[in-house]
Design a protein around this motif. Structure first.
Motif, PDB file in Angstrom:
ATOM      1  N   LYS A 124       0.847  -1.197   0.000  1.00 11.47           N
ATOM      2  CA  LYS A 124       0.000   0.000   0.000  1.00 11.47           C
ATOM      3  C   LYS A 124       0.883   1.249   0.000  1.00 11.47           C
ATOM      4  O   LYS A 124       0.535   2.277   0.563  1.00 11.47           O
ATOM      5  N   VAL A 125       2.047   1.131  -0.639  1.00 13.99           N
ATOM      6  CA  VAL A 125       3.017   2.230  -0.717  1.00 13.99           C
ATOM      7  C   VAL A 125       3.063   2.736  -2.158  1.00 13.99           C
ATOM      8  O   VAL A 125       3.278   1.954  -3.086  1.00 13.99           O
ATOM      9  N   PHE A 126       2.868   4.027  -2.326  1.00 18.02           N
ATOM     10  CA  PHE A 126       2.872   4.599  -3.672  1.00 18.02           C
ATOM     11  C   PHE A 126       3.382   6.034  -3.619  1.00 18.02           C
ATOM     12  O   PHE A 126       3.423   6.659  -2.559  1.00 18.02           O
ATOM     13  N   SER A 127       3.779   6.553  -4.787  1.00 14.76           N
ATOM     14  CA  SER A 127       4.244   7.935  -4.838  1.00 14.76           C
ATOM     15  C   SER A 127       3.232   8.806  -5.560  1.00 14.76           C
ATOM     16  O   SER A 127       2.436   8.318  -6.380  1.00 14.76           O
ATOM     17  N   ILE A 128       3.249  10.088  -5.231  1.00 11.28           N
ATOM     18  CA  ILE A 128       2.337  11.073  -5.821  1.00 11.28           C
ATOM     19  C   ILE A 128       3.136  12.336  -6.132  1.00 11.28           C
ATOM     20  O   ILE A 128       4.220  12.540  -5.583  1.00 11.28           O
ATOM     21  N   PRO A 129       2.598  13.210  -6.992  1.00 13.22           N
ATOM     22  CA  PRO A 129       3.350  14.426  -7.339  1.00 13.22           C
ATOM     23  C   PRO A 129       3.333  15.478  -6.243  1.00 13.22           C
ATOM     24  O   PRO A 129       2.421  15.513  -5.419  1.00 13.22           O
ATOM     25  N   SER A 130       4.350  16.334  -6.264  1.00 14.94           N
ATOM     26  CA  SER A 130       4.378  17.481  -5.356  1.00 14.94           C
ATOM     27  C   SER A 130       3.830  18.728  -6.039  1.00 14.94           C
ATOM     28  O   SER A 130       3.526  19.721  -5.385  1.00 14.94           O
ATOM     29  N   GLU A 131       3.703  18.668  -7.378  1.00 18.51           N
ATOM     30  CA  GLU A 131       3.151  19.788  -8.152  1.00 18.51           C
ATOM     31  C   GLU A 131       1.743  19.427  -8.596  1.00 18.51           C
ATOM     32  O   GLU A 131       1.523  18.350  -9.140  1.00 18.51           O
ATOM     33  N   ASP A 132       0.797  20.346  -8.407  1.00 15.84           N
ATOM     34  CA  ASP A 132      -0.596  19.989  -8.670  1.00 15.84           C
ATOM     35  C   ASP A 132      -0.970  19.950 -10.138  1.00 15.84           C
ATOM     36  O   ASP A 132      -2.046  19.514 -10.494  1.00 15.84           O
ATOM     37  N   THR A 133      -0.089  20.382 -11.018  1.00 13.31           N
ATOM     38  CA  THR A 133      -0.409  20.286 -12.439  1.00 13.31           C
ATOM     39  C   THR A 133       0.300  19.105 -13.099  1.00 13.31           C
ATOM     40  O   THR A 133       0.003  18.761 -14.230  1.00 13.31           O
ATOM     41  N   GLY A 134       1.259  18.505 -12.414  1.00  9.90           N
ATOM     42  CA  GLY A 134       1.983  17.377 -12.976  1.00  9.90           C
ATOM     43  C   GLY A 134       2.680  17.719 -14.279  1.00  9.90           C
ATOM     44  O   GLY A 134       2.948  16.851 -15.095  1.00  9.90           O
ATOM     45  N   GLY A 135       2.940  19.024 -14.471  1.00  6.47           N
ATOM     46  CA  GLY A 135       3.611  19.440 -15.700  1.00  6.47           C
ATOM     47  C   GLY A 135       2.675  19.600 -16.882  1.00  6.47           C
ATOM     48  O   GLY A 135       3.097  19.867 -17.996  1.00  6.47           O
ATOM     49  N   TYR A 136       1.368  19.432 -16.645  1.00  2.96           N
ATOM     50  CA  TYR A 136       0.388  19.587 -17.714  1.00  2.96           C
ATOM     51  C   TYR A 136      -0.267  20.969 -17.626  1.00  2.96           C
ATOM     52  O   TYR A 136      -0.527  21.459 -16.526  1.00  2.96           O
ATOM     53  N   PRO A 137      -0.553  21.606 -18.770  1.00  3.07           N
ATOM     54  CA  PRO A 137      -1.220  22.912 -18.711  1.00  3.07           C
ATOM     55  C   PRO A 137      -2.652  22.782 -18.182  1.00  3.07           C
ATOM     56  O   PRO A 137      -3.360  21.840 -18.526  1.00  3.07           O
ATOM     57  N   ASN A 138      -3.048  23.720 -17.355  1.00  2.00           N
ATOM     58  CA  ASN A 138      -4.426  23.770 -16.827  1.00  2.00           C
ATOM     59  C   ASN A 138      -4.875  22.448 -16.196  1.00  2.00           C
ATOM     60  O   ASN A 138      -5.996  22.004 -16.402  1.00  2.00           O
ATOM     61  N   ALA A 139      -3.995  21.830 -15.434  1.00  2.00           N
ATOM     62  CA  ALA A 139      -4.314  20.496 -14.888  1.00  2.00           C
ATOM     63  C   ALA A 139      -4.443  20.514 -13.368  1.00  2.00           C
ATOM     64  O   ALA A 139      -4.066  19.573 -12.703  1.00  2.00           O
ATOM     65  N   LYS A 140      -4.960  21.586 -12.812  1.00  2.00           N
ATOM     66  CA  LYS A 140      -5.133  21.657 -11.360  1.00  2.00           C
ATOM     67  C   LYS A 140      -5.965  20.463 -10.885  1.00  2.00           C
ATOM     68  O   LYS A 140      -6.971  20.122 -11.494  1.00  2.00           O
ATOM     69  N   GLY A 141      -5.523  19.839  -9.826  1.00  2.00           N
ATOM     70  CA  GLY A 141      -6.219  18.658  -9.327  1.00  2.00           C
ATOM     71  C   GLY A 141      -5.495  17.368  -9.643  1.00  2.00           C
ATOM     72  O   GLY A 141      -5.961  16.271  -9.322  1.00  2.00           O
ATOM     73  N   TYR A 142      -4.330  17.483 -10.245  1.00  2.00           N
ATOM     74  CA  TYR A 142      -3.573  16.300 -10.658  1.00  2.00           C
ATOM     75  C   TYR A 142      -3.141  15.439  -9.475  1.00  2.00           C
ATOM     76  O   TYR A 142      -3.074  14.218  -9.579  1.00  2.00           O
ATOM     77  N   ILE A 143      -2.852  16.076  -8.337  1.00  2.00           N
ATOM     78  CA  ILE A 143      -2.418  15.302  -7.159  1.00  2.00           C
ATOM     79  C   ILE A 143      -3.549  14.408  -6.668  1.00  2.00           C
ATOM     80  O   ILE A 143      -3.354  13.204  -6.448  1.00  2.00           O
ATOM     81  N   ASN A 144      -4.748  14.973  -6.511  1.00  2.00           N
ATOM     82  CA  ASN A 144      -5.874  14.144  -6.070  1.00  2.00           C
ATOM     83  C   ASN A 144      -6.180  13.045  -7.078  1.00  2.00           C
ATOM     84  O   ASN A 144      -6.526  11.924  -6.705  1.00  2.00           O
ATOM     85  N   TYR A 145      -6.046  13.362  -8.375  1.00  2.00           N
ATOM     86  CA  TYR A 145      -6.265  12.331  -9.393  1.00  2.00           C
ATOM     87  C   TYR A 145      -5.251  11.194  -9.223  1.00  2.00           C
ATOM     88  O   TYR A 145      -5.609  10.016  -9.274  1.00  2.00           O
ATOM     89  N   THR A 146      -3.973  11.552  -9.020  1.00  2.00           N
ATOM     90  CA  THR A 146      -2.938  10.525  -8.869  1.00  2.00           C
ATOM     91  C   THR A 146      -3.174   9.705  -7.612  1.00  2.00           C
ATOM     92  O   THR A 146      -3.002   8.479  -7.610  1.00  2.00           O
TER      93      THR A 146
END
Length: 200
Positions: A124-146
């Motif tokens: 149950k160990v996984f990694s997630i981004p520290s940036e909320d766009t994940g490097g994608y334009p207009n991608a706010k919410g990327y952390i919750n998605y990941t």
């Protein structure tokens, strides 16, 4: 409901980096995506394993030396944002699978400075981004998605082991995890919460 332990952990970051280093010559596109925010790391492609590991770990040390406090602040925000949807996400996922419960145990989300995120199979160990766009334009919410993406893998893995263990080859099993994940995260009840999707 389950509780996620969010961590900023340089040692864990290095363990994940060592995993992705193995892609630098065999799956170069994946590796390029992984280091996208750190172009200096492209140099490791021309290094032997020992040199590449040493160089990458040095860069990670340098980053954490100056930015760890910032990452800890980011961690607080990530926890707060996840808390806003977590109960509904867990509940709606269980409903999608006819009441199948989330497995108990310690769930750990490692906040990563890189651009690809890993679930350690069978854990149950996984990694997630520290940036909320994940490097994608207009991608706010990327952390919750990941978060939702990796947690869904854990959920489906548990479901598969209970009802279908051993029915597929390893390769087909991993394909199934991605396909089911894509379907579930695009289910309107889940998509309403995560508001984001990627193509497998």
């Amino acid at each position: 409901m389950l509780k996620i332990n969010f961590v900023v952990d340089k040692k864990a970051e290095k363990r994940i980096a060592a995993y992705f280093l193995s892609y630098r010559k065999t799956q170069t596109k994946k590796f390029d995506k992984y280091i996208k925010e750190f172009p200096v790391l492209i140099k490791v492609k021309d290094m032997n394993d020992k040199e590449a590991r040493k160089f990458m770990f040095k860069k990670i040390d340098e980053y954490y030396k100056t930015k760890e406090k910032e990452l800890l602040l980011v961690k607080t925000k990530i926890e707060s944002d996840w808390d806003k949807i977590s109960f509904e996400f867990y509940s709606r996922t269980t409903d999608l699978f006819d009441g199948h419960p989330w497995s108990s145990g310690k769930y750990t989300a490692i906040i990563s400075i890189f651009n690809m995120f890993r679930l350690k199979p069978g854990t149950k160990v996984f990694s997630i981004p520290s940036e909320d766009t994940g490097g994608y334009p207009n991608a706010k919410g990327y952390i919750n998605y990941t978060m939702a993406h990796e947690l869904m893998h854990i959920f489906v893995e548990n479901y598969y082991k209970k009802y279908f263990k051993g029915k597929l080859s390893k390769e087909k099993y991993y394909d199934l995890l991605e396909v089911v994940n894509f379907i579930n995260l695009n289910n309107p009840k889940i998509f309403e919460l995560v508001k984001w999707s990627t193509w497998p």
